[in-house]
Motif scaffolding. Structure first.
Motif, PDB file in Angstrom:
ATOM      1  N   UNK A   1      -7.476  20.056  -9.051  1.00  0.00           N
ATOM      2  CA  UNK A   1      -7.559  19.989 -10.509  1.00  0.00           C
ATOM      3  C   UNK A   1      -8.878  19.317 -10.875  1.00  0.00           C
ATOM      4  N   UNK A   2      -8.856  18.211 -11.594  1.00  0.00           N
ATOM      5  CA  UNK A   2     -10.090  17.511 -11.950  1.00  0.00           C
ATOM      6  C   UNK A   2     -10.256  16.211 -11.168  1.00  0.00           C
ATOM      7  N   UNK A   3      -9.499  16.045 -10.096  1.00  0.00           N
ATOM      8  CA  UNK A   3      -9.548  14.801  -9.323  1.00  0.00           C
ATOM      9  C   UNK A   3     -10.169  15.039  -7.954  1.00  0.00           C
ATOM     10  N   UNK A   4     -10.852  14.000  -7.467  1.00  0.00           N
ATOM     11  CA  UNK A   4     -11.529  14.079  -6.180  1.00  0.00           C
ATOM     12  C   UNK A   4     -10.876  13.122  -5.177  1.00  0.00           C
ATOM     13  N   UNK A   5     -10.898  13.549  -3.906  1.00  0.00           N
ATOM     14  CA  UNK A   5     -10.291  12.756  -2.848  1.00  0.00           C
ATOM     15  C   UNK A   5     -11.148  12.808  -1.590  1.00  0.00           C
ATOM     16  N   UNK A   6     -11.020  11.763  -0.765  1.00  0.00           N
ATOM     17  CA  UNK A   6     -11.479  11.819   0.612  1.00  0.00           C
ATOM     18  C   UNK A   6     -10.225  12.061   1.427  1.00  0.00           C
ATOM     19  N   UNK A   7     -10.254  13.082   2.295  1.00  0.00           N
ATOM     20  CA  UNK A   7      -9.054  13.484   3.018  1.00  0.00           C
ATOM     21  C   UNK A   7      -9.319  13.479   4.520  1.00  0.00           C
ATOM     22  N   UNK A   8      -8.411  12.856   5.258  1.00  0.00           N
ATOM     23  CA  UNK A   8      -8.405  12.953   6.713  1.00  0.00           C
ATOM     24  C   UNK A   8      -7.051  13.550   7.089  1.00  0.00           C
TER      25      UNK A   8
ATOM     26  N   UNK B   1     -14.263   0.916   5.358  1.00  0.00           N
ATOM     27  CA  UNK B   1     -14.799   2.273   5.508  1.00  0.00           C
ATOM     28  C   UNK B   1     -15.027   2.626   6.972  1.00  0.00           C
ATOM     29  N   UNK B   2     -15.248   1.601   7.778  1.00  0.00           N
ATOM     30  CA  UNK B   2     -15.456   1.841   9.202  1.00  0.00           C
ATOM     31  C   UNK B   2     -14.248   2.469   9.866  1.00  0.00           C
ATOM     32  N   UNK B   3     -13.042   2.086   9.414  1.00  0.00           N
ATOM     33  CA  UNK B   3     -11.824   2.659   9.972  1.00  0.00           C
ATOM     34  C   UNK B   3     -11.684   4.120   9.577  1.00  0.00           C
ATOM     35  N   UNK B   4     -12.033   4.412   8.322  1.00  0.00           N
ATOM     36  CA  UNK B   4     -11.991   5.802   7.872  1.00  0.00           C
ATOM     37  C   UNK B   4     -13.021   6.616   8.642  1.00  0.00           C
ATOM     38  N   UNK B   5     -14.197   6.032   8.840  1.00  0.00           N
ATOM     39  CA  UNK B   5     -15.255   6.702   9.595  1.00  0.00           C
ATOM     40  C   UNK B   5     -14.776   7.034  11.001  1.00  0.00           C
ATOM     41  N   UNK B   6     -14.082   6.091  11.624  1.00  0.00           N
ATOM     42  CA  UNK B   6     -13.575   6.317  12.980  1.00  0.00           C
ATOM     43  C   UNK B   6     -12.606   7.486  13.014  1.00  0.00           C
TER      44      UNK B   6
ATOM     45  N   UNK C   1     -13.276  11.128  14.953  1.00  0.00           N
ATOM     46  CA  UNK C   1     -12.305  11.578  15.947  1.00  0.00           C
ATOM     47  C   UNK C   1     -11.922  13.037  15.723  1.00  0.00           C
ATOM     48  N   UNK C   2     -12.005  13.474  14.472  1.00  0.00           N
ATOM     49  CA  UNK C   2     -11.585  14.828  14.130  1.00  0.00           C
ATOM     50  C   UNK C   2     -12.750  15.751  13.794  1.00  0.00           C
ATOM     51  N   UNK C   3     -13.963  15.346  14.162  1.00  0.00           N
ATOM     52  CA  UNK C   3     -15.128  16.166  13.856  1.00  0.00           C
ATOM     53  C   UNK C   3     -15.823  16.601  15.134  1.00  0.00           C
ATOM     54  N   UNK C   4     -16.271  17.856  15.153  1.00  0.00           N
ATOM     55  CA  UNK C   4     -17.032  18.320  16.312  1.00  0.00           C
ATOM     56  C   UNK C   4     -18.530  18.156  16.099  1.00  0.00           C
ATOM     57  N   UNK C   5     -18.896  17.579  14.943  1.00  0.00           N
ATOM     58  CA  UNK C   5     -20.298  17.303  14.661  1.00  0.00           C
ATOM     59  C   UNK C   5     -21.100  18.501  14.206  1.00  0.00           C
ATOM     60  N   UNK C   6     -20.475  19.666  14.154  1.00  0.00           N
ATOM     61  CA  UNK C   6     -21.200  20.872  13.782  1.00  0.00           C
ATOM     62  C   UNK C   6     -20.600  21.549  12.556  1.00  0.00           C
ATOM     63  N   UNK C   7     -19.327  21.913  12.633  1.00  0.00           N
ATOM     64  CA  UNK C   7     -18.699  22.610  11.519  1.00  0.00           C
ATOM     65  C   UNK C   7     -18.061  21.628  10.548  1.00  0.00           C
TER      66      UNK C   7
END
Length: 199
Positions: free
Chosen positions: A82-89, A18-23, A27-33
């Motif tokens: 649809x009825x499925x959930x994902x974590x997306x980067x 999960x640490x790699x996904x977190x990284x 990297x793609x977050x501005x921390x606000x939006x």
């Protein structure tokens, strides 16, 4: 369920710490939006052993994720198709399981204005949700027990289960109104009436 149909390269992505996904997220977050997940369409990389429980807790490979900062960050890249959930980067799309709703409302506030009351909620991932026609509330009932499960739309097509204690607060504020010859118990917010059920 998880990983049973994954190709080897997909399984490698699924097995990422999960640490790699977190990284990747940081990297793609501005921390606000909120990240623009609706614009991200990477290839599906398989299912991962992550489940959001009905009580709002997140479990990874059978163990609770105790760091709220991680839960909050991962919740910003939730996507439902649809009825499925994902974590997306921007570079991967990983399937997860959700027992009921991806968010849990844990408190509410009521602000009285000249135009009437405005009800707002806060969920377990710090989302602030104002009860409006764009973010409505609805109640589903268990077909066997009749037990109510109240929900509110959070964003896009993601919704939150309203904790029972918060629902009781709503019911205490409720008023009767007749809609199409049927008595409803509901609340007013932002100029709209929201039914909590018929009586």
């Amino acid at each position: 369920m998880a990983g049973t149909d994954n190709h080897p390269e997909q399984q490698e992505a699924v097995n990422k710490d999960l640490g790699q996904i977190l990284s990747e997220l940081e990297k793609n977050s501005d921390g606000q939006s909120l990240p623009p997940v609706e614009k991200w369409n990477p290839e599906f990389c398989g299912d991962m052993e992550l489940i959001i429980k009905r009580d709002g807790s997140w479990q990874y490979e059978g163990s609770p994720i105790g760091r709220q900062r991680l839960v909050k960050l991962f919740s910003t890249v939730l996507k439902k198709e649809d009825d499925k959930y994902f974590l997306v980067t921007p570079v991967e799309k990983l399937g997860i399981r959700v027992e009921d709703a991806p968010f849990l409302v844990i408190r509410m506030q009521v602000k009285d204005t000249a135009e009437g009351p405005i009800i707002s909620f806060e969920d377990n991932c710090d989302n602030q949700i104002v009860l409006t026609k764009d973010n409505p509330i609805w109640v589903e009932h268990d077909s066997k027990t009749g037990e109510p499960s109240p929900y509110i739309m959070v964003r896009r097509n993601l919704h939150a289960l309203i904790h029972r204690n918060v629902f009781y607060e709503l019911v205490e504020r409720a008023e009767e109104r007749v809609i199409v010859d049927q008595k409803h118990l509901g609340v007013m917010s932002a100029g709209e009436f929201f039914s909590l059920g018929t009586i």
